[in-house]
Scaffold this motif. Structure first.
Motif, PDB file in Angstrom:
ATOM      1  N   ASP A 133      38.011   6.883 -40.687  1.00 24.77           N
ATOM      2  CA  ASP A 133      36.894   6.480 -39.833  1.00 24.77           C
ATOM      3  C   ASP A 133      35.537   6.626 -40.511  1.00 24.77           C
ATOM      4  OD1 ASP A 133      38.662   5.912 -37.744  1.00 24.77           O
ATOM      5  OD2 ASP A 133      38.612   7.986 -37.030  1.00 24.77           O
ATOM      6  N   SER A 134      35.510   6.891 -41.800  1.00 30.95           N
ATOM      7  CA  SER A 134      34.245   7.077 -42.508  1.00 30.95           C
ATOM      8  C   SER A 134      33.505   5.740 -42.644  1.00 30.95           C
ATOM      9  CB  SER A 134      34.488   7.664 -43.900  1.00 30.95           C
ATOM     10  OG  SER A 134      33.306   7.622 -44.676  1.00 30.95           O
ATOM     11  N   LEU A 135      32.364   5.602 -41.952  1.00 33.94           N
ATOM     12  CA  LEU A 135      31.580   4.377 -42.036  1.00 33.94           C
ATOM     13  C   LEU A 135      31.075   4.138 -43.450  1.00 33.94           C
ATOM     14  CD1 LEU A 135      29.457   4.649 -38.759  1.00 33.94           C
ATOM     15  CD2 LEU A 135      31.420   3.162 -39.178  1.00 33.94           C
ATOM     16  N   GLY A 136      30.670   5.222 -44.114  1.00 32.41           N
ATOM     17  CA  GLY A 136      30.153   5.081 -45.468  1.00 32.41           C
ATOM     18  C   GLY A 136      31.201   4.547 -46.428  1.00 32.41           C
ATOM     19  N   MET A 166      27.926   1.729 -33.183  1.00 31.84           N
ATOM     20  CA  MET A 166      27.896   2.820 -34.150  1.00 31.84           C
ATOM     21  C   MET A 166      27.761   4.154 -33.435  1.00 31.84           C
ATOM     22  SD  MET A 166      25.594   1.507 -37.344  1.00 31.84           S
ATOM     23  CE  MET A 166      25.945   3.072 -38.132  1.00 31.84           C
ATOM     24  N   VAL A 167      28.682   5.050 -33.717  1.00 30.65           N
ATOM     25  CA  VAL A 167      28.634   6.389 -33.135  1.00 30.65           C
ATOM     26  C   VAL A 167      28.161   7.341 -34.228  1.00 30.65           C
ATOM     27  CG1 VAL A 167      29.902   8.185 -31.925  1.00 30.65           C
ATOM     28  CG2 VAL A 167      30.547   5.779 -31.623  1.00 30.65           C
ATOM     29  N   THR A 168      26.855   7.403 -34.408  1.00 31.54           N
ATOM     30  CA  THR A 168      26.274   8.271 -35.425  1.00 31.54           C
ATOM     31  C   THR A 168      24.824   8.571 -35.066  1.00 31.54           C
ATOM     32  OG1 THR A 168      25.705   8.510 -37.771  1.00 31.54           O
ATOM     33  CG2 THR A 168      25.613   6.292 -36.853  1.00 31.54           C
ATOM     34  N   ALA A 169      24.380   9.746 -35.462  1.00 34.85           N
ATOM     35  CA  ALA A 169      22.987  10.126 -35.239  1.00 34.85           C
ATOM     36  C   ALA A 169      22.173   9.963 -36.517  1.00 34.85           C
ATOM     37  CB  ALA A 169      22.919  11.576 -34.762  1.00 34.85           C
ATOM     38  N   ASP A 170      22.783   9.402 -37.570  1.00 37.32           N
ATOM     39  CA  ASP A 170      22.115   9.247 -38.862  1.00 37.32           C
ATOM     40  C   ASP A 170      21.197   8.030 -38.806  1.00 37.32           C
ATOM     41  OD1 ASP A 170      21.381   8.757 -41.504  1.00 37.32           O
ATOM     42  OD2 ASP A 170      23.260   9.538 -42.302  1.00 37.32           O
ATOM     43  N   ALA A 171      19.891   8.276 -38.666  1.00 39.02           N
ATOM     44  CA  ALA A 171      18.931   7.181 -38.536  1.00 39.02           C
ATOM     45  C   ALA A 171      18.877   6.324 -39.796  1.00 39.02           C
ATOM     46  CB  ALA A 171      17.544   7.744 -38.226  1.00 39.02           C
ATOM     47  N   ASP A 172      19.034   6.958 -40.970  1.00 35.42           N
ATOM     48  CA  ASP A 172      19.013   6.195 -42.215  1.00 35.42           C
ATOM     49  C   ASP A 172      20.186   5.217 -42.276  1.00 35.42           C
ATOM     50  OD1 ASP A 172      16.705   7.375 -43.215  1.00 35.42           O
ATOM     51  OD2 ASP A 172      17.799   9.020 -44.165  1.00 35.42           O
TER      52      ASP A 172
END
Length: 242
Positions: A133-136, A166-172
């Motif tokens: 599940d790693s988006l990167g 997208m389920v992430t809090a990473d703004a970048d």
């Protein structure tokens, strides 16, 4: 006729200069076993450190021929000196745990940007096996497919990645994905406007640098995506230079 002669002389001089720099770099590598050369270093009277820096700049700008890039890569060129210590840390991490997804993904990215596509694919597939599940890691693998096969073969992969919630809090990460969504899936939305939104997001300098590297890869793809990537990269580079 005079203009043609002058152009020939300029091109011939440039070829001679490159050959001299390459041969000097080979001599240094044969002696030291590495091309980790300080910027100010000179081999005799030749400014090898500066020459290598100029080659990195040409590569990142997309103005270096693939032949020259391959020759330098085979020689052991360090394309990003800031990544050298990081690469050593990756190796240490993988020695501790060969399934570290972040380390495999980062090494896969480095292999791809150095055109070592088989090694890149092996690392990225292992990274996704370890962390599906790693988006990167998904992003890096689709980048590899796009660089190797062209956008046409990868549109559906990009659509699944970029169009899904997208389920992430990473703004970048969100900012990068939003820009890629316009570049790849929604070009009618306006590349210039999307780039301005990305730049207004206050990304960290290393995020901007990564984006420039990604766009340089896409600019060399030679398909309909290349022109949009070049425009986007030019806008970001101009803003970063201010």
């Amino acid at each position: 006729m005079i203009a043609k002669w002058i152009k020939f002389q300029i091109l011939d001089t440039e070829r001679q200069d490159w050959t001299r720099g390459y041969n000097t770099a080979r001599q240094y590598f044969d002696r030291e076993g590495s091309l980790d050369v300080p910027y100010e270093h000179q081999e005799g009277t030749y400014p090898l450190g500066r020459w290598l820096s100029d080659q990195r700049r040409a590569f990142r700008a997309g103005t270096m021929s693939s032949t020259r890039a391959d020759e330098l890569d085979e020689l052991g060129m360090i394309w990003d000196t800031a990544d050298t210590a990081f690469a050593e840390n990756l190796a240490a991490a993988l020695d501790l745990n060969p399934t570290y997804a972040w380390a495999l993904g980062s090494r896969g990215q480095a292999h791809r940007q150095a055109r070592r596509y088989d090694q890149a694919r092996e690392d990225l597939e292992r990274a996704l096996e370890a962390e599906p599940d790693s988006l990167g890691c998904m992003f890096e693998r689709i980048m590899l497919d796009t660089v190797v096969s062209g956008l046409g073969a990868c549109v559906e992969q990009w659509r699944q990645l970029l169009a899904s919630p997208m389920v992430t809090a990473d703004a970048d990460l969100i900012g990068c994905f939003d820009l890629f969504k316009v570049l790849i899936l929604e070009p009618e939305a306006g590349v210039t406007e999307a780039t301005e939104v990305f730049l207004a997001g206050g990304q960290e300098p290393e995020v901007v640098t990564d984006m420039l590297d990604y766009l340089a890869e896409l600019s060399a793809a030679g398909d309909e995506l290349a022109d949009r990537a070049r425009l986007c990269r030019q806008l970001i580079a101009e803003r970063a230079a201010v």
